[in-house]
Write a protein that holds these residues in place. Structure first.
Motif, mmCIF file in Angstrom:
data_model
loop_
_atom_site.group_PDB
_atom_site.id
_atom_site.type_symbol
_atom_site.label_atom_id
_atom_site.label_comp_id
_atom_site.label_asym_id
_atom_site.label_seq_id
_atom_site.Cartn_x
_atom_site.Cartn_y
_atom_site.Cartn_z
ATOM 1 N N LYS A 109 0.832 -1.197 0.000
ATOM 2 C CA LYS A 109 0.000 0.000 0.000
ATOM 3 C C LYS A 109 0.870 1.251 0.000
ATOM 4 O O LYS A 109 0.589 2.211 -0.724
ATOM 5 C CB LYS A 109 -0.923 -0.014 1.217
ATOM 6 N N ARG A 134 1.478 6.325 -7.055
ATOM 7 C CA ARG A 134 0.277 7.038 -7.485
ATOM 8 C C ARG A 134 0.547 8.535 -7.444
ATOM 9 O O ARG A 134 0.172 9.279 -8.347
ATOM 10 C CB ARG A 134 -0.906 6.686 -6.582
ATOM 11 N N ASN A 152 0.913 3.946 -3.028
ATOM 12 C CA ASN A 152 0.621 5.349 -2.760
ATOM 13 C C ASN A 152 1.728 6.245 -3.297
ATOM 14 O O ASN A 152 1.465 7.294 -3.885
ATOM 15 C CB ASN A 152 0.439 5.604 -1.264
#
Length: 98
Positions: free
Chosen positions: A43, A50, A47
């Motif tokens: 994650k 992204r 992130n």
């Protein structure tokens, strides 16, 4: 002499099964913790990328399209300069001959 064995085979089998169950339970618990840590790390990585992806704007133009636009613009400007130069020459000719 002896009345019987201290630990029977069935007792040994039960103990062994209990140890295996305990080891399996410990393994599953460690596996869950490892999976949880892995998901957390994934994650964080997703992130980060992204955010990096948001920083980069998508390319909607191509080099050939940009070059044709520049060529059209430069030819238009060149034509305008030639027209202005001719008009300026005419004005100078008229002014000097009067």
């Amino acid at each position: 002499m002896s009345k019987g064995p201290l630990v029977t085979r069935t007792e040994l089998r039960k103990r062994k099964e209990e140890e295996e169950k305990a080891a399996q339970k410990l393994f599953e618990q460690e596996q869950k913790e490892a999976d949880k840590e892995y998901r957390k790390k994934e994650k964080e990585i997703s992130n980060f990328y992204r955010k990096e992806h948001k920083k980069q704007k998508e390319i909607t133009q191509s080099r050939s399209n940009e070059q044709t636009k520049i060529r059209e613009r430069s030819s238009t400007l060149t034509k305008a300069i030639i027209v202005v130069a001719i008009l300026l020459a005419i004005v100078i000719f008229i002014v000097l001959n009067l």
